[in-house]
Structure formats: structure tokens, C-alpha cells
Write a protein that holds these residues in place. Structure first.
Motif, PDB file in Angstrom:
ATOM      1  N   PHE A   1      49.463  39.796  30.975  1.00 38.66           N
ATOM      2  CA  PHE A   1      49.042  40.274  29.776  1.00 38.66           C
ATOM      3  C   PHE A   1      48.878  41.772  29.960  1.00 38.66           C
ATOM      4  CE2 PHE A   1      47.719  35.939  29.743  1.00 38.66           C
ATOM      5  CZ  PHE A   1      48.197  35.572  28.629  1.00 38.66           C
ATOM      6  N   ASN A   2      49.688  42.567  29.042  1.00 35.51           N
ATOM      7  CA  ASN A   2      49.561  43.707  28.761  1.00 35.51           C
ATOM      8  C   ASN A   2      48.324  44.157  27.945  1.00 35.51           C
ATOM      9  OD1 ASN A   2      51.360  45.042  30.431  1.00 35.51           O
ATOM     10  ND2 ASN A   2      53.069  43.968  29.191  1.00 35.51           N
ATOM     11  N   LEU A   3      47.628  45.385  27.892  1.00 36.00           N
ATOM     12  CA  LEU A   3      46.564  45.777  26.911  1.00 36.00           C
ATOM     13  C   LEU A   3      47.059  45.896  25.517  1.00 36.00           C
ATOM     14  CD1 LEU A   3      44.769  48.603  28.946  1.00 36.00           C
ATOM     15  CD2 LEU A   3      44.325  46.359  28.591  1.00 36.00           C
ATOM     16  N   GLY A   4      48.342  46.030  25.311  1.00 32.59           N
ATOM     17  CA  GLY A   4      48.868  46.231  23.912  1.00 32.59           C
ATOM     18  C   GLY A   4      48.822  44.704  23.474  1.00 32.59           C
ATOM     19  N   GLN A   5      49.129  43.750  24.132  1.00 35.26           N
ATOM     20  CA  GLN A   5      49.306  42.260  23.809  1.00 35.26           C
ATOM     21  C   GLN A   5      47.864  41.879  23.375  1.00 35.26           C
ATOM     22  OE1 GLN A   5      51.364  40.821  27.366  1.00 35.26           O
ATOM     23  NE2 GLN A   5      52.656  39.486  26.082  1.00 35.26           N
ATOM     24  N   ILE A   6      46.974  42.219  23.977  1.00 37.37           N
ATOM     25  CA  ILE A   6      45.657  41.888  23.893  1.00 37.37           C
ATOM     26  C   ILE A   6      44.907  41.912  22.665  1.00 37.37           C
ATOM     27  CG2 ILE A   6      43.102  42.038  24.801  1.00 37.37           C
ATOM     28  CD1 ILE A   6      44.787  42.048  27.819  1.00 37.37           C
TER      29      ILE A   6
ATOM     30  N   VAL B   1      45.986  34.886  36.124  1.00 40.87           N
ATOM     31  CA  VAL B   1      46.254  35.920  35.120  1.00 40.87           C
ATOM     32  C   VAL B   1      45.853  37.059  35.533  1.00 40.87           C
ATOM     33  CG1 VAL B   1      45.281  36.899  32.833  1.00 40.87           C
ATOM     34  CG2 VAL B   1      45.555  34.313  33.131  1.00 40.87           C
ATOM     35  N   LYS B   2      46.709  38.152  35.098  1.00 42.08           N
ATOM     36  CA  LYS B   2      46.636  39.639  35.560  1.00 42.08           C
ATOM     37  C   LYS B   2      46.848  40.272  34.251  1.00 42.08           C
ATOM     38  CE  LYS B   2      48.124  42.955  38.825  1.00 42.08           C
ATOM     39  NZ  LYS B   2      48.960  43.346  40.350  1.00 42.08           N
ATOM     40  N   ILE B   3      46.181  41.501  34.201  1.00 40.71           N
ATOM     41  CA  ILE B   3      46.065  42.312  33.415  1.00 40.71           C
ATOM     42  C   ILE B   3      46.453  43.778  33.529  1.00 40.71           C
ATOM     43  CG2 ILE B   3      44.733  43.659  31.356  1.00 40.71           C
ATOM     44  CD1 ILE B   3      44.613  40.680  31.342  1.00 40.71           C
ATOM     45  N   LEU B   4      47.678  44.064  32.818  1.00 38.44           N
ATOM     46  CA  LEU B   4      48.275  45.499  33.194  1.00 38.44           C
ATOM     47  C   LEU B   4      48.108  46.509  32.113  1.00 38.44           C
ATOM     48  CD1 LEU B   4      51.643  44.090  34.722  1.00 38.44           C
ATOM     49  CD2 LEU B   4      49.752  44.826  35.740  1.00 38.44           C
TER      50      LEU B   4
ATOM     51  N   GLY C   1      50.323  49.732  27.140  1.00 35.15           N
ATOM     52  CA  GLY C   1      49.756  49.778  25.631  1.00 35.15           C
ATOM     53  C   GLY C   1      48.387  50.273  25.571  1.00 35.15           C
ATOM     54  N   GLU C   2      47.836  50.207  24.288  1.00 32.94           N
ATOM     55  CA  GLU C   2      46.308  50.564  24.217  1.00 32.94           C
ATOM     56  C   GLU C   2      45.682  49.448  23.680  1.00 32.94           C
ATOM     57  OE1 GLU C   2      45.807  54.088  21.671  1.00 32.94           O
ATOM     58  OE2 GLU C   2      47.893  55.006  22.198  1.00 32.94           O
ATOM     59  N   LEU C   3      44.285  49.453  24.067  1.00 32.20           N
ATOM     60  CA  LEU C   3      43.287  48.491  23.982  1.00 32.20           C
ATOM     61  C   LEU C   3      42.288  49.061  22.939  1.00 32.20           C
ATOM     62  CD1 LEU C   3      42.281  45.572  24.443  1.00 32.20           C
ATOM     63  CD2 LEU C   3      40.851  46.602  26.408  1.00 32.20           C
ATOM     64  N   LYS C   4      42.100  48.690  21.986  1.00 36.34           N
ATOM     65  CA  LYS C   4      41.220  48.991  20.875  1.00 36.34           C
ATOM     66  C   LYS C   4      39.859  48.049  20.656  1.00 36.34           C
ATOM     67  CE  LYS C   4      44.794  51.212  18.085  1.00 36.34           C
ATOM     68  NZ  LYS C   4      46.116  50.425  18.522  1.00 36.34           N
ATOM     69  N   ALA C   5      40.129  47.042  20.882  1.00 34.90           N
ATOM     70  CA  ALA C   5      39.196  45.802  20.772  1.00 34.90           C
ATOM     71  C   ALA C   5      38.018  46.070  21.918  1.00 34.90           C
ATOM     72  CB  ALA C   5      39.881  44.487  20.730  1.00 34.90           C
ATOM     73  N   ASN C   6      36.810  45.672  21.625  1.00 32.52           N
ATOM     74  CA  ASN C   6      35.643  45.611  22.509  1.00 32.52           C
ATOM     75  C   ASN C   6      35.815  44.068  23.081  1.00 32.52           C
ATOM     76  OD1 ASN C   6      33.523  45.927  24.324  1.00 32.52           O
ATOM     77  ND2 ASN C   6      32.401  46.588  22.657  1.00 32.52           N
TER      78      ASN C   6
END
Length: 149
Positions: A77-82, A111-114, A117-122
């Protein structure tokens, strides 16, 4: 047109070959199956991929490359998808259980996080692996990271 008038088109049907009806028929004796061997016997079935003693194709063709038996496959999962997933499913915690319940992974997936993208959610994370860039991005967004083995 009535049911008793129906018949197949001309030339579409023919008499079946009658086997084993005496020597005079020309198809008696061995009933066109030849002499001896498995194919002449009742119940004969050829084995799948059997080539009659010839070296089978899966053994003739050269094998290429290397297959690592110890490879660990991750669902990435990429930060943009999250951000999109948090909006859609209302996650407060991005964990394996939440992903499984919502049908995003299967029970045995890792699961691995890459960091693409950008993450806005806390959001807090409980995953199997995470890249260093993604870890710093999550912590700057105010989230926490826990790695599960």
C-alpha cells in the motif's frame, strides 16, 4: 410444419460404424483397434502429457532463472492510497484485521507500506513492514507505526 414432418438436413446424419460384427464385415476381430497394447484394450486412457516414452516436453525445455523459496510476498500500500482507503472505510487504525474485514487482503497476506504519494490523515499503523521514508512521513503527519512479525 408439424413434429412428424421434422427431419435432419440432408447429409448431416449417417449410419454409425458397426464394430465387432464378424470377420466378413471387415471390422470384426480386433474391431479396428489393431493388435495388442493398451490402446486395444477396454478401459484404456492415456495419461496426461504422456508422450509414449519420448522425453516429455517439460523435461526437454531448459529451465531458466532462479526461484527463491524464502521470498516473502507483501501486499503493498502506498501513502497516496491510504488517504483514499481511510475516507472510504473510515479507518482510525490501519491494521491487518481492518484490511481483512474490509476484503482488501486475505488472512495470510503480509502488508508493507511504501512512501509513494502524500499522507494527510492521522492514522496509526500495525503492519508487517514499512519503508523508512514512509515511516518518517507517517510520524510527521502525526500517526504512529507498529511493526508486527
Amino acid at each position: 410444419m408439424k413434429l412428424h414432418n421434422l427431419q435432419p438436413a440432408a447429409g448431416s446424419t449417417h449410419k454409425e460404424k458397426r464394430l465387432g460384427r464378424g470377420e466378413a464385415s471387415g471390422k470384426g476381430g480386433t474391431s479396428t483397434k489393431g493388435n495388442k497394447g493398451g490402446q486395444s484394450r477396454a478401459g484404456y486412457k492415456s495419461k496426461m502429457a504422456h508422450e509414449g516414452g519420448q522425453m516429455p516436453i517439460q523435461r526437454r525445455v531448459p529451465k531458466r532463472g532462479f526461484k527463491n523459496n524464502n521470498r516473502i510476498e507483501f501486499v503493498v500500500f502506498n501513502l497516496g492510497q491510504i488517504d483514499q482507503l481511510v475516507e472510504k472505510y473510515g479507518f482510525t487504525e490501519f491494521s491487518l484485521e481492518n484490511l481483512y474485514i474490509n476484503g482488501l487482503i486475505s488472512r495470510t497476506d503480509k502488508v508493507k507500506i511504501l512512501a509513494n504519494g502524500e499522507l494527510k490523515a492521522n492514522v496509526s499503523f500495525k503492519v508487517n513492514a514499512i519503508s523508512e521514508k514512509a515511516k518518517t512521513a507517517i510520524e510527521t503527519a502525526g500517526g504512529s507505526v507498529e511493526i508486527i512479525k
